[in-house]
Design an enzyme around this catalytic site. Structure first.
Site, mmCIF file in Angstrom:
data_model
loop_
_atom_site.group_PDB
_atom_site.id
_atom_site.type_symbol
_atom_site.label_atom_id
_atom_site.label_comp_id
_atom_site.label_asym_id
_atom_site.label_seq_id
_atom_site.Cartn_x
_atom_site.Cartn_y
_atom_site.Cartn_z
ATOM 1 N N ASN A 158 25.369 28.922 43.092
ATOM 2 C CA ASN A 158 24.541 29.828 43.896
ATOM 3 C C ASN A 158 23.311 30.200 43.061
ATOM 4 O O ASN A 158 23.411 31.006 42.153
ATOM 5 C CB ASN A 158 25.368 31.069 44.256
ATOM 6 N N TRP A 159 22.185 29.581 43.391
ATOM 7 C CA TRP A 159 20.987 29.793 42.571
ATOM 8 C C TRP A 159 20.346 31.149 42.808
ATOM 9 O O TRP A 159 19.451 31.549 42.076
ATOM 10 C CB TRP A 159 19.949 28.701 42.848
ATOM 11 N N LYS A 160 20.713 31.817 43.876
ATOM 12 C CA LYS A 160 20.074 33.094 44.243
ATOM 13 C C LYS A 160 18.550 32.877 44.333
ATOM 14 O O LYS A 160 18.120 31.788 44.725
ATOM 15 C CB LYS A 160 20.466 34.189 43.260
ATOM 16 N N HIS B 268 27.631 37.563 50.891
ATOM 17 C CA HIS B 268 27.579 37.787 49.437
ATOM 18 C C HIS B 268 27.383 39.288 49.194
ATOM 19 O O HIS B 268 26.688 39.963 49.961
ATOM 20 C CB HIS B 268 26.423 36.985 48.833
ATOM 21 N N GLU C 298 25.563 40.847 47.265
ATOM 22 C CA GLU C 298 24.154 41.264 47.186
ATOM 23 C C GLU C 298 23.568 41.437 48.585
ATOM 24 O O GLU C 298 22.764 42.333 48.826
ATOM 25 C CB GLU C 298 23.352 40.238 46.354
ATOM 26 N N GLU D 34 34.875 37.674 44.867
ATOM 27 C CA GLU D 34 33.904 38.037 43.839
ATOM 28 C C GLU D 34 33.957 39.542 43.588
ATOM 29 O O GLU D 34 33.314 40.317 44.320
ATOM 30 C CB GLU D 34 32.493 37.655 44.295
ATOM 31 N N GLY E 16 27.205 38.878 37.523
ATOM 32 C CA GLY E 16 26.013 39.007 36.684
ATOM 33 C C GLY E 16 26.161 39.984 35.533
ATOM 34 O O GLY E 16 25.183 40.390 34.917
ATOM 35 N N SER F 201 30.546 36.010 36.854
ATOM 36 C CA SER F 201 30.400 35.675 35.432
ATOM 37 C C SER F 201 31.239 34.474 34.997
ATOM 38 O O SER F 201 31.795 34.460 33.904
ATOM 39 C CB SER F 201 30.687 36.902 34.553
ATOM 40 N N GLY G 295 26.967 31.818 39.660
ATOM 41 C CA GLY G 295 25.580 32.268 39.794
ATOM 42 C C GLY G 295 24.759 31.851 38.587
ATOM 43 O O GLY G 295 24.296 30.713 38.482
ATOM 44 N N GLY G 296 24.599 32.777 37.642
ATOM 45 C CA GLY G 296 23.725 32.560 36.477
ATOM 46 C C GLY G 296 23.960 31.237 35.770
ATOM 47 O O GLY G 296 23.002 30.530 35.418
HETATM 48 P P1 PGA Z 1 27.289 35.270 38.440
HETATM 49 O O1 PGA Z 1 27.103 35.354 40.032
HETATM 50 O O2 PGA Z 1 28.014 33.989 38.147
HETATM 51 O O3 PGA Z 1 25.893 35.284 37.883
HETATM 52 O O4 PGA Z 1 28.093 36.462 38.028
HETATM 53 C C1 PGA Z 1 28.123 34.930 40.890
HETATM 54 C C2 PGA Z 1 27.706 35.168 42.311
HETATM 55 O O5 PGA Z 1 27.079 36.195 42.590
HETATM 56 O O6 PGA Z 1 27.989 34.341 43.197
#
Ligand code: PGA
Length: 258
Positions: free
Chosen positions: A12-14, A103, A105, A175, A181, A221, A242-243
Site C-alpha cells: 500500500n503505497w499511500k 483503511h 486512515e 491492522e 506507521g 509496521s 505500507g512504509g
Molecule cells: P505501515 O502501514 O506498514 O507503514 O505501518 C500499513 C498500512 O497502513 O497498511
C-alpha cells in the site's frame, strides 16, 4: 501457507510515488521476480495512487509481470456528481484486481463509517474485483480490552448478510491502528489471536466453508525482520505493507520471507 490458502502480500503505497517513480519501481520489481520468482502459493499486489494506476498497469502487462494491480480506495456510487472521486468501474477497466476499503486512515481522516465501508465493498464486488477490507482497534480500545468487540462490529457491518460464496473470496486486513506507521508491530500471539477471531466471526456470519477460504492479512509496521514470523502464523494469510513497500526490493524481500 495457512491451510492451503494463497498468501497475499500487498504493498500500500499511500500518497507516495509519482507515475515516473512508479514505472521505475515496477521495472525493479519485475527484474527481481525474473531472477527469483516467489514460491508457489504466494502472490503480490501493489496499490499505487490513482495517478499511477494506468502507468503501472501498462508496465505490468507489457512484461507479464506476476504482480496484481490494486487500488487504495474507490467511491461507492456508480458514477455522477462526486468531484474528485473515482468509481469501481474506472478501476475495473484498468484491470485492477484488489481494492483496499476502509483503511483506518480513510476512516479516521476522511470520516468513512462502517456503512460507507460496506457500500464501497459492494461497489468493488459488483465489478468483480476483490475488496481488501481493513479492520482494527485503537490503542485505547486495546488497553480497555475492547479490541475484539471493535473488530467484530466492523466485520458485522462489512461482511454480515452476504452470501457464503462472496465471503469466501474476501480479504480482511487486520491492522491495529497503533501499529500503523509507528514501528510497533503486534506480537505474533496478538496477530494470530485476532486473525483466528476474524475467521471465527466469518464462520459465525457465513459458515465454515466461507471462513476456510477467506484470507486474513496482517498490517502495521511489517518489515523484512518480522514478515517471516507473521506469515508463519496459522491464520495469517498475507501482509498489508505500507512504509516498507515503497522500495521494490523491500516489498520483494518481505514477500519471500521464510
Ligand atoms: P505501515 O502501514 O506498514 O507503514 O505501518 C500499513 C498500512 O497502513 O497498511
Amino acid at each position: 501457507m495457512s491451510d492451503g490458502r494463497e498468501l497475499l502480500i500487498s504493498g500500500n503505497w499511500k500518497m507516495n510515488l509519482t507515475h515516473f517513480e512508479a514505472i521505475q519501481y515496477v521495472q525493479e520489481l519485475a527484474a527481481l521476480l525474473r531472477a527469483g520468482p516467489l514460491r508457489p502459493g504466494r502472490a503480490l499486489s501493489i496499490h499505487p495512487p490513482f495517478t499511477a494506476l494506468r502507468s503501472v498497469q501498462t508496465a505490468l502487462e507489457s512484461d507479464a509481470v506476476p504482480v496484481a494491480l490494486g487500488a487504495q480506495n474507490c467511491h461507492e456510487a456508480e458514477k455522477g456528481a462526486y468531484t474528485g472521486e473515482v468509481s469501481a468501474e474506472m478501476l475495473a477497466k484498468l484491470n485492477v484486481s484488489y481494492v483496499i476499503v476502509g483503511h483506518s486512515e480513510r476512516r479516521q481522516l476522511f470520516g468513512e463509517s462502517d456503512g460507507t465501508v460496506r457500500a464501497k465493498a459492494d461497489a468493488v464486488l459488483k465489478k468483480e474485483m476483490t475488496p481488501i477490507i481493513c479492520v482494527g482497534e485503537t490503542l485505547e480500545e486495546r488497553e480497555a480490552g475492547e479490541a475484539r468487540t471493535k473488530v467484530t462490529g466492523q466485520l458485522e457491518a462489512a461482511i454480515g448478510k452476504r452470501p457464503a460464496a462472496v465471503v469466501g473470496r474476501l480479504v480482511i486486513a487486520y491492522e491495529p491502528i497503533w501499529a500503523i506507521g509507528t514501528g510497533k508491530t503486534a506480537s505474533l500471539e496478538d496477530a494470530e489471536e485476532m486473525a483466528a477471531h476474524i475467521r471465527a466471526e466469518a464462520e459465525r456470519l457465513a459458515g465454515e466453508e466461507a471462513a476456510s477460504f477467506l484470507r486474513v492479512q496482517y498490517g502495521g509496521s511489517v518489515n523484512i525482520e518480522n514478515a517471516g514470523d507473521l506469515l508463519a502464523c496459522k491464520n495469517v494469510d498475507g501482509l498489508l505493507v505500507g512504509g516498507a513497500s515503497l522500495k521494490a526490493e523491500s516489498l520483494y524481500e518481505i514477500a519471500r520471507a521464510r
